[in-house]
Motif scaffolding. Structure first.
Motif, PDB file in Angstrom:
ATOM      1  N   PHE A 190      13.752   0.067  -8.086  1.00 23.18           N
ATOM      2  CA  PHE A 190      14.688  -0.434  -7.079  1.00 23.18           C
ATOM      3  C   PHE A 190      14.922   0.738  -6.125  1.00 23.18           C
ATOM      4  N   VAL A 191      14.380   0.605  -4.917  1.00 24.13           N
ATOM      5  CA  VAL A 191      14.334   1.770  -4.017  1.00 24.13           C
ATOM      6  C   VAL A 191      15.472   1.753  -2.994  1.00 24.13           C
ATOM      7  N   VAL A 192      16.255   2.822  -3.024  1.00 21.24           N
ATOM      8  CA  VAL A 192      17.310   3.004  -2.018  1.00 21.24           C
ATOM      9  C   VAL A 192      16.792   4.035  -1.012  1.00 21.24           C
ATOM     10  N   GLY A 193      16.767   3.657   0.251  1.00 22.11           N
ATOM     11  CA  GLY A 193      16.271   4.579   1.277  1.00 22.11           C
ATOM     12  C   GLY A 193      17.415   5.211   2.037  1.00 22.11           C
ATOM     13  N   HIS A 194      17.263   6.500   2.342  1.00 20.70           N
ATOM     14  CA  HIS A 194      18.235   7.199   3.191  1.00 20.70           C
ATOM     15  C   HIS A 194      17.444   7.798   4.342  1.00 20.70           C
ATOM     16  N   PHE A 195      17.804   7.429   5.574  1.00 11.42           N
ATOM     17  CA  PHE A 195      17.003   7.828   6.735  1.00 11.42           C
ATOM     18  C   PHE A 195      17.868   8.613   7.692  1.00 11.42           C
ATOM     19  N   SER A 196      17.758   9.917   7.595  1.00 12.48           N
ATOM     20  CA  SER A 196      18.590  10.728   8.479  1.00 12.48           C
ATOM     21  C   SER A 196      18.160  12.180   8.380  1.00 12.48           C
ATOM     22  N   ARG A 197      18.431  12.938   9.467  1.00 13.40           N
ATOM     23  CA  ARG A 197      18.191  14.371   9.342  1.00 13.40           C
ATOM     24  C   ARG A 197      19.056  14.907   8.198  1.00 13.40           C
ATOM     25  N   LEU A 249       8.544   2.441   6.196  1.00 16.82           N
ATOM     26  CA  LEU A 249       9.248   3.024   5.042  1.00 16.82           C
ATOM     27  C   LEU A 249      10.470   2.191   4.664  1.00 16.82           C
ATOM     28  N   MET A 250      11.176   1.712   5.689  1.00 17.53           N
ATOM     29  CA  MET A 250      12.345   0.868   5.384  1.00 17.53           C
ATOM     30  C   MET A 250      11.899  -0.391   4.656  1.00 17.53           C
ATOM     31  N   ALA A 251      10.747  -0.900   5.070  1.00 14.92           N
ATOM     32  CA  ALA A 251      10.241  -2.133   4.451  1.00 14.92           C
ATOM     33  C   ALA A 251       9.914  -1.937   2.965  1.00 14.92           C
ATOM     34  N   THR A 252       9.637  -0.692   2.566  1.00 13.95           N
ATOM     35  CA  THR A 252       9.343  -0.456   1.141  1.00 13.95           C
ATOM     36  C   THR A 252      10.629  -0.386   0.307  1.00 13.95           C
ATOM     37  N   CYS A 253      11.780  -0.336   0.985  1.00 16.12           N
ATOM     38  CA  CYS A 253      13.056  -0.171   0.270  1.00 16.12           C
ATOM     39  C   CYS A 253      13.655  -1.510  -0.130  1.00 16.12           C
ATOM     40  N   LEU A 271       0.826  -1.206   0.000  1.00 12.06           N
ATOM     41  CA  LEU A 271       0.000   0.000   0.000  1.00 12.06           C
ATOM     42  C   LEU A 271       0.864   1.262   0.000  1.00 12.06           C
ATOM     43  N   LEU A 272       1.870   1.234   0.876  1.00 14.21           N
ATOM     44  CA  LEU A 272       2.769   2.382   0.995  1.00 14.21           C
ATOM     45  C   LEU A 272       3.569   2.581  -0.294  1.00 14.21           C
ATOM     46  N   ARG A 273       4.007   1.473  -0.894  1.00 18.23           N
ATOM     47  CA  ARG A 273       4.756   1.552  -2.168  1.00 18.23           C
ATOM     48  C   ARG A 273       3.892   2.224  -3.238  1.00 18.23           C
TER      49      ARG A 273
END
Ligand code: UDP
Length: 381
Positions: free
Chosen positions: A201-208, A273-277, A190-192
């Motif tokens: 191919f999704v690369v996630g970056h999680f940071s301020r 969100l990480m799970a969508t990556c 759903l989120l995707r």
């Protein structure tokens, strides 16, 4: 044990999110005193942790501030210090979670005769701090703290190299509840869809968003990756880095990557969100003290490519539970991303190994036991 926690920030950075997990077991007999109001207060309230905002105006000192700037702020700090000293008398122990909290906590510890614990979430080096701030932190910790908890061996080593006492410092990693990182396949799809990420191919970056967190390195790397590689940048400029945010948007436009980079701002649904990556990238250009996002990605069962420096090297074993690349090298990062895209079997095995090792090493229940033991040793001393 009644604990008076102190934290300077109203915003939920890594140190603050870690404090939520540490304070939870003590919440019936604890108070978190903040030096600024903001969304962190709300998060604490949602977790039923007693919280009070102790300062009425923001403290004007930053990590890189000079001695003169620091001294100017002393007048501003006086009412806060008096308040903290008074309150500290109602508790058994003062637990300073940040640098400014250490300054105020050290004075409060001296006047209220309560032991002081300093949780060190930083690499105390001139890459991150001014000489003055560094010296103040080391001297206060050496003189007033009964215990310094370092969030990694890297933070501990930097503390000692800067003159910190070896006999007061212990390493305790951040803890996580693995349950929080299990997500439902239906929700992920759903989120995707919502984020229009299907087929990418999704690369996630999680940071301020901050220069040393290196989002610009990922954007540069993306331009060198196959077209289907897309990035989501999750996080906001928490500490006034608006110029950097502008630069990032400019860089995306200049490289023609508008359709391949999404800025999602600060989010509270990190595990989802990480799970969508397909892959999580960590790109700090200066040594990371710990790197919560790396462990979180591992717990989500996602492959991680991380910048090889600081505490990260204690979390990731290259080729076994993740990939390490040279900090600040977009070409090498692009190569690692492309390998993950192409070598799906090896990458899946590595992500599996990561989930298993992270669940074992960073389980919040075990980490909290380690902290409880250290605190009770101080109380009995
Ligand atoms: N984080 C978050 N929302 C965001 C971006 C980050 O909740 O939009 C969280 C992230 O999941 C991690 C923390 O912020 O738990 C950042 O910690 P880290 O150790 O990676 O970096 P720090 O902010 O402490 O430098």
């Amino acid at each position: 044990m009644r604990i008076f926690f102190l934290d300077q920030s109203g915003k939920p950075g890594g140190a603050e999110l870690c404090l939520i997990d540490i304070a939870k077991p003590y919440r019936d007999n604890a108070l978190i005193g903040l030096f600024a109001d903001g969304p962190f207060r709300i998060l604490l309230q949602q977790n039923n942790i007693p919280v009070e905002v102790l300062a009425t105006q923001a403290i004007q000192v930053r990590k890189e501030s000079s001695l003169v700037q620091g001294l100017k702020s002393l007048g501003q700090l006086a009412p806060l210090i008096i308040k903290v000293i008074k309150k500290a008398r109602e508790y058994d122990l003062i637990y300073a979670n940040t640098q400014k909290a250490l300054v105020v906590g050290a004075l409060a510890s001296f006047f209220s005769r309560r032991p002081l614990v300093y949780h060190l979430h930083d690499i105390l080096s001139t890459e991150h701090f001014s000489q003055t701030n560094l010296r103040i932190a080391i001297n206060l910790a050496n003189r007033f703290a009964s215990l310094v908890i370092a969030n990694s061996e890297a933070s501990k080593t930097a503390f000692m190299q800067a003159g910190g006492r070896r006999d007061i410092i212990e390493v305790v990693y951040n803890g996580f509840d693995p349950k929080n990182y299990q997500t439902d396949e239906f929700d992920i799809n759903l989120l995707r869809q919502k984020l229009e990420l299907q087929g990418k191919f999704v690369v996630g970056h999680f940071s301020r968003l901050a220069p040393w967190k290196g989002q610009h390195i990922l954007i540069d790397a993306l331009a060198k990756c196959p077209q289907e590689v897309t990035a989501i940048l999750v996080g906001d400029a928490l500490f006034g880095e608006q110029d950097y945010v502008k630069q990032l948007h400019q860089q995306v436009a200049e490289l023609g990557l508008e359709n391949r980079v999404k800025f999602l701002g600060f989010r509270s649904d990190i595990p989802q969100l990480m799970a969508t990556c397909d892959l999580v990238a960590h790109t700090s250009t200066a040594p990371e003290p710990f790197g919560r996002v790396i462990v979180e990605a591992m717990l989500c069962g996602k492959p991680i490519v991380a910048a090889k420096a600081g505490g990260v090297m204690e979390l990731v074993e290259h080729g076994f539970n993740g990939f390490l690349v040279t900090p600040g090298e977009p070409q090498e990062l692009a190569q690692a991303i492309t390998t993950c895209l192409q070598e799906t079997e090896i990458t899946a095995t590595i992500a599996d190994n990561a989930r298993t090792t992270a669940s074992r090493r960073f389980d919040v229940a075990i980490i909290n036991q380690q902290i409880a033991q250290l605190l009770s040793q101080i109380m009995s001393a």
